[in-house]
Design a protein around this motif. Structure first.
Motif, PDB file in Angstrom:
ATOM      1  N   ALA A 178      -1.947   8.382 -13.995  1.00  0.00           N
ATOM      2  CA  ALA A 178      -2.249   6.952 -14.005  1.00  0.00           C
ATOM      3  C   ALA A 178      -3.465   6.739 -14.893  1.00  0.00           C
ATOM      4  CB  ALA A 178      -2.538   6.455 -12.595  1.00  0.00           C
ATOM      5  N   GLN A 179      -3.455   5.639 -15.649  1.00  0.00           N
ATOM      6  CA  GLN A 179      -4.580   5.352 -16.536  1.00  0.00           C
ATOM      7  C   GLN A 179      -4.864   3.863 -16.574  1.00  0.00           C
ATOM      8  OE1 GLN A 179      -4.105   6.484 -20.653  1.00  0.00           O
ATOM      9  NE2 GLN A 179      -6.275   6.167 -21.119  1.00  0.00           N
ATOM     10  N   LEU A 180      -6.138   3.531 -16.462  1.00  0.00           N
ATOM     11  CA  LEU A 180      -6.622   2.184 -16.740  1.00  0.00           C
ATOM     12  C   LEU A 180      -7.089   2.163 -18.188  1.00  0.00           C
ATOM     13  CD1 LEU A 180      -8.669   1.668 -13.457  1.00  0.00           C
ATOM     14  CD2 LEU A 180      -6.525   0.510 -14.052  1.00  0.00           C
ATOM     15  N   THR A 181      -6.576   1.226 -18.955  1.00  0.00           N
ATOM     16  CA  THR A 181      -6.790   1.302 -20.409  1.00  0.00           C
ATOM     17  C   THR A 181      -8.093   0.669 -20.877  1.00  0.00           C
ATOM     18  OG1 THR A 181      -5.558  -0.763 -20.792  1.00  0.00           O
ATOM     19  CG2 THR A 181      -4.297   1.309 -20.800  1.00  0.00           C
ATOM     20  N   ARG A 182      -8.839   0.003 -19.995  1.00  0.00           N
ATOM     21  CA  ARG A 182     -10.075  -0.661 -20.414  1.00  0.00           C
ATOM     22  C   ARG A 182     -11.251  -0.105 -19.602  1.00  0.00           C
ATOM     23  NH1 ARG A 182     -10.038  -6.968 -19.743  1.00  0.00           N
ATOM     24  NH2 ARG A 182      -8.748  -6.862 -21.639  1.00  0.00           N
ATOM     25  N   PRO A 183     -12.342   0.248 -20.234  1.00  0.00           N
ATOM     26  CA  PRO A 183     -13.529   0.711 -19.492  1.00  0.00           C
ATOM     27  C   PRO A 183     -14.018  -0.359 -18.522  1.00  0.00           C
ATOM     28  CG  PRO A 183     -13.757   1.167 -21.832  1.00  0.00           C
ATOM     29  CD  PRO A 183     -12.540   0.294 -21.693  1.00  0.00           C
ATOM     30  N   GLY A 184     -14.493   0.084 -17.366  1.00  0.00           N
ATOM     31  CA  GLY A 184     -14.998  -0.840 -16.360  1.00  0.00           C
ATOM     32  C   GLY A 184     -13.969  -1.283 -15.344  1.00  0.00           C
ATOM     33  N   MET A 185     -12.700  -0.955 -15.566  1.00  0.00           N
ATOM     34  CA  MET A 185     -11.662  -1.325 -14.605  1.00  0.00           C
ATOM     35  C   MET A 185     -11.702  -0.394 -13.396  1.00  0.00           C
ATOM     36  SD  MET A 185      -8.353  -2.274 -16.983  1.00  0.00           S
ATOM     37  CE  MET A 185      -7.486  -3.045 -15.607  1.00  0.00           C
ATOM     38  N   ARG A 186     -11.269  -0.907 -12.264  1.00  0.00           N
ATOM     39  CA  ARG A 186     -11.200  -0.127 -11.034  1.00  0.00           C
ATOM     40  C   ARG A 186      -9.936  -0.511 -10.265  1.00  0.00           C
ATOM     41  NH1 ARG A 186     -14.630   1.793 -13.585  1.00  0.00           N
ATOM     42  NH2 ARG A 186     -16.759   2.434 -13.003  1.00  0.00           N
ATOM     43  N   VAL A 187      -9.401   0.455  -9.527  1.00  0.00           N
ATOM     44  CA  VAL A 187      -8.243   0.227  -8.658  1.00  0.00           C
ATOM     45  C   VAL A 187      -8.721   0.059  -7.221  1.00  0.00           C
ATOM     46  CG1 VAL A 187      -6.261   1.396  -7.590  1.00  0.00           C
ATOM     47  CG2 VAL A 187      -6.514   1.375 -10.071  1.00  0.00           C
ATOM     48  N   ASP A 188      -8.158  -0.913  -6.514  1.00  0.00           N
ATOM     49  CA  ASP A 188      -8.353  -1.064  -5.074  1.00  0.00           C
ATOM     50  C   ASP A 188      -6.965  -1.166  -4.451  1.00  0.00           C
ATOM     51  OD1 ASP A 188      -8.790  -1.782  -2.479  1.00  0.00           O
ATOM     52  OD2 ASP A 188     -10.068  -3.509  -2.900  1.00  0.00           O
ATOM     53  N   ALA A 189      -6.528  -0.059  -3.857  1.00  0.00           N
ATOM     54  CA  ALA A 189      -5.178   0.005  -3.295  1.00  0.00           C
ATOM     55  C   ALA A 189      -5.126  -0.454  -1.845  1.00  0.00           C
ATOM     56  CB  ALA A 189      -4.634   1.435  -3.402  1.00  0.00           C
ATOM     57  N   GLY A 190      -6.234  -1.006  -1.334  1.00  0.00           N
ATOM     58  CA  GLY A 190      -6.290  -1.363   0.074  1.00  0.00           C
ATOM     59  C   GLY A 190      -5.228  -2.355   0.506  1.00  0.00           C
ATOM     60  N   GLY A 191      -4.815  -3.246  -0.385  1.00  0.00           N
ATOM     61  CA  GLY A 191      -3.836  -4.258  -0.016  1.00  0.00           C
ATOM     62  C   GLY A 191      -2.414  -3.755   0.062  1.00  0.00           C
ATOM     63  N   ILE A 192      -2.201  -2.492  -0.318  1.00  0.00           N
ATOM     64  CA  ILE A 192      -0.821  -1.991  -0.341  1.00  0.00           C
ATOM     65  C   ILE A 192      -0.695  -0.570   0.184  1.00  0.00           C
ATOM     66  CG2 ILE A 192      -0.841  -1.006  -2.683  1.00  0.00           C
ATOM     67  CD1 ILE A 192       1.897  -2.591  -3.055  1.00  0.00           C
ATOM     68  N   ALA A 193      -1.818   0.143   0.338  1.00  0.00           N
ATOM     69  CA  ALA A 193      -1.762   1.547   0.746  1.00  0.00           C
ATOM     70  C   ALA A 193      -1.572   1.704   2.249  1.00  0.00           C
ATOM     71  CB  ALA A 193      -3.030   2.277   0.312  1.00  0.00           C
ATOM     72  N   LYS A 194      -2.143   0.784   3.051  1.00  0.00           N
ATOM     73  CA  LYS A 194      -2.151   1.000   4.504  1.00  0.00           C
ATOM     74  C   LYS A 194      -0.745   1.090   5.079  1.00  0.00           C
ATOM     75  CE  LYS A 194      -3.332  -2.173   7.577  1.00  0.00           C
ATOM     76  NZ  LYS A 194      -4.104  -3.060   8.480  1.00  0.00           N
ATOM     77  N   LEU A 195       0.129   0.164   4.721  1.00  0.00           N
ATOM     78  CA  LEU A 195       1.472   0.179   5.284  1.00  0.00           C
ATOM     79  C   LEU A 195       2.217   1.442   4.849  1.00  0.00           C
ATOM     80  CD1 LEU A 195       2.805  -1.867   7.175  1.00  0.00           C
ATOM     81  CD2 LEU A 195       4.084  -2.733   5.224  1.00  0.00           C
ATOM     82  N   TYR A 196       1.990   1.867   3.600  1.00  0.00           N
ATOM     83  CA  TYR A 196       2.592   3.117   3.129  1.00  0.00           C
ATOM     84  C   TYR A 196       2.097   4.292   3.963  1.00  0.00           C
ATOM     85  CZ  TYR A 196       3.776   7.016   0.051  1.00  0.00           C
ATOM     86  OH  TYR A 196       4.264   8.203  -0.452  1.00  0.00           O
ATOM     87  N   ILE A 197       0.818   4.327   4.274  1.00  0.00           N
ATOM     88  CA  ILE A 197       0.244   5.434   5.042  1.00  0.00           C
ATOM     89  C   ILE A 197       0.788   5.434   6.466  1.00  0.00           C
ATOM     90  CG2 ILE A 197      -1.916   6.317   6.011  1.00  0.00           C
ATOM     91  CD1 ILE A 197      -3.280   5.400   3.395  1.00  0.00           C
ATOM     92  N   LEU A 198       0.924   4.264   7.068  1.00  0.00           N
ATOM     93  CA  LEU A 198       1.510   4.194   8.408  1.00  0.00           C
ATOM     94  C   LEU A 198       2.958   4.672   8.396  1.00  0.00           C
ATOM     95  CD1 LEU A 198       0.141   0.746   9.656  1.00  0.00           C
ATOM     96  CD2 LEU A 198      -0.833   3.018  10.016  1.00  0.00           C
ATOM     97  N   ALA A 199       3.711   4.295   7.358  1.00  0.00           N
ATOM     98  CA  ALA A 199       5.099   4.760   7.241  1.00  0.00           C
ATOM     99  C   ALA A 199       5.147   6.273   7.077  1.00  0.00           C
ATOM    100  CB  ALA A 199       5.777   4.074   6.062  1.00  0.00           C
ATOM    101  N   ALA A 200       4.173   6.847   6.358  1.00  0.00           N
ATOM    102  CA  ALA A 200       4.106   8.308   6.221  1.00  0.00           C
ATOM    103  C   ALA A 200       3.858   8.958   7.570  1.00  0.00           C
ATOM    104  CB  ALA A 200       3.011   8.688   5.230  1.00  0.00           C
ATOM    105  N   GLY A 201       3.060   8.296   8.419  1.00  0.00           N
ATOM    106  CA  GLY A 201       2.849   8.810   9.765  1.00  0.00           C
ATOM    107  C   GLY A 201       4.136   8.844  10.568  1.00  0.00           C
ATOM    108  N   ILE A 202       4.945   7.785  10.464  1.00  0.00           N
ATOM    109  CA  ILE A 202       6.244   7.760  11.148  1.00  0.00           C
ATOM    110  C   ILE A 202       7.149   8.861  10.612  1.00  0.00           C
ATOM    111  CG2 ILE A 202       8.420   6.464  11.237  1.00  0.00           C
ATOM    112  CD1 ILE A 202       6.648   5.482  13.376  1.00  0.00           C
ATOM    113  N   ASP A 203       7.158   9.052   9.295  1.00  0.00           N
ATOM    114  CA  ASP A 203       7.975  10.118   8.707  1.00  0.00           C
ATOM    115  C   ASP A 203       7.570  11.483   9.260  1.00  0.00           C
ATOM    116  OD1 ASP A 203       9.430   8.344   7.211  1.00  0.00           O
ATOM    117  OD2 ASP A 203       8.277   8.644   5.373  1.00  0.00           O
ATOM    118  N   THR A 204       6.284  11.701   9.447  1.00  0.00           N
ATOM    119  CA  THR A 204       5.810  12.974   9.989  1.00  0.00           C
ATOM    120  C   THR A 204       6.275  13.158  11.432  1.00  0.00           C
ATOM    121  OG1 THR A 204       3.870  12.913   8.552  1.00  0.00           O
ATOM    122  CG2 THR A 204       3.755  14.368  10.471  1.00  0.00           C
ATOM    123  N   LEU A 205       6.227  12.096  12.218  1.00  0.00           N
ATOM    124  CA  LEU A 205       6.741  12.184  13.592  1.00  0.00           C
ATOM    125  C   LEU A 205       8.223  12.563  13.594  1.00  0.00           C
ATOM    126  CD1 LEU A 205       5.069   9.014  15.183  1.00  0.00           C
ATOM    127  CD2 LEU A 205       4.326  11.390  15.408  1.00  0.00           C
TER     128      LEU A 205
END
Length: 350
Positions: A178-205
């Protein structure tokens, strides 16, 4: 245990009502279950809670084989904790942080799980015309703990707002980078990562032999249930009055995901700030009070609620209507409530 707190419920509930009442979008209160105890020869039930992703995460599960439960729950918590460390933009050693450090310089290798989350982010960004944008982290770190809030200065937000542009996040699935093409850019995955992580927990169960379980994280719910079991009962908060339930619904398989301006928030100088940021302004969105979504597939609804919060009631309603397999409601700032007919038919009195 990773230093996280845990507790186990010790009260009985009637075996004929093997259901959990959970307030989607806000609460983390589960009905109590016996620990490692089979009621009337039925399945063994176990519940545990730990602090992950800045919130309380609860798992409730049952099995005919008591020996499966504790190892399965421990493995699910461990996997969710590892993924949280990878995807946190607050963690300076995370892969998400590494993407920002290399912005404008080079691609960064990312694990498959983070690649999937970033691909989901790009998909909902395109569908919502940028109302959801994973590069919102470019405007600086917001902290919404009411006891210790923090917001970037207006000058910082204004200076860095041009760096918010999901189209400048380049993903190479084949190379795993993954690459951000402009200096100073940052990723914040908080709005989309949590539900994915919870689903990964269910998959592990499931990988550990469990077929009936529910995970709640800060109001987002993921559930599975074997055909012979009663469904989980999930409470839906009324975004207009978060202390009350709008109703409940039965959930056998899938997700209940909510976004609201009352969830992670603080007040400063008489102004209310909440965690759903508008990519066009860098500040909290002025859209609806809350959005709740119900669906069976993660890819269909992940990020959709945040996008609807930014778009506003009218455009958000159209976005939900045109998403196959997703039911939802939007509570407007004027007190109006819009609910899809299919969700309205499922809601029961609390």
């Amino acid at each position: 245990m990773n230093g996280a707190s845990r507790h186990q419920a010790t009260n009985r509930v009637d075996a004929g009502r093997r259901r959990l009442v959970q307030a989607a979008a806000l609460g983390a209160c589960l009905t109590a279950w016996p620990v490692a105890h089979a009621a009337s020869g039925g399945p063994v039930r176990l519940r545990d809670s730990r602090l992950l992703m800045g919130t309380q995460v609860d798992i409730a599960a049952e099995s005919q084989e008591a020996a499966l439960l504790r190892p399965a729950l421990d493995a699910a918590f461990d996997r969710m904790d590892r993924l949280s460390s990878v995807m946190s933009h607050y963690e300076p050693t995370s892969r998400v942080a590494a993407i920002g450090l290399a912005a404008g310089l080079m691609p960064v290798p990312v694990p498959p799980e983070l690649m999937q989350v970033l691909q989901m982010a790009q998909a909902i960004s395109r569908r919502s015309d940028g109302a959801f944008d994973v590069t919102i982290g470019s405007v600086g770190h917001w902290h919404f703990d009411p006891q210790n809030p923090h917001m970037p200065t207006p000058a910082y937000i204004a200076r860095h707002l041009p760096n918010v542009d999901y189209r400048r996040l380049v993903l190479d699935a084949r190379a795993g980078t993954a690459q951000l093409t402009r200096p100073g850019m940052r990723v914040d995955a908080g709005g989309i990562a949590k539900l994915y992580i919870l689903a990964a927990g269910i998959d592990t169960l499931k990988q550990h032999g469990l077929d009936t379980a529910l995970i709640n994280g800060g109001g987002d719910v993921v559930a599975i249930s074997r055909p012979a079991a009663l469904p989980w009962r999930v409470g839906i908060r009324d975004p207009r009055a978060p202390a009350k339930l709008l109703g409940t619904l039965d959930l056998r398989h899938g997700f209940v995901a909510s976004s609201g301006d009352y969830e992670r928030c603080f007040v400063r100088d008489g102004r209310h700030y909440h965690h759903v940021l508008d990519p066009k302004t860098g500040y909290p969105a002025n859209g609806p009070r809350g959005v709740t979504l119900v669906g069976g597939e993660l890819a269909a609804l992940n990020g959709l609620g945040a996008a609807a919060m930014v778009l506003g009631t009218d455009q958000g309603r159209e976005l939900i209507r045109h998403t196959a397999g997703v039911e939802g409601l939007i509570a407007g700032r004027d007190g109006d409530m819009w609910i899809t007919p299919s969700l309205r038919s499922r809601l029961m009195a609390a």
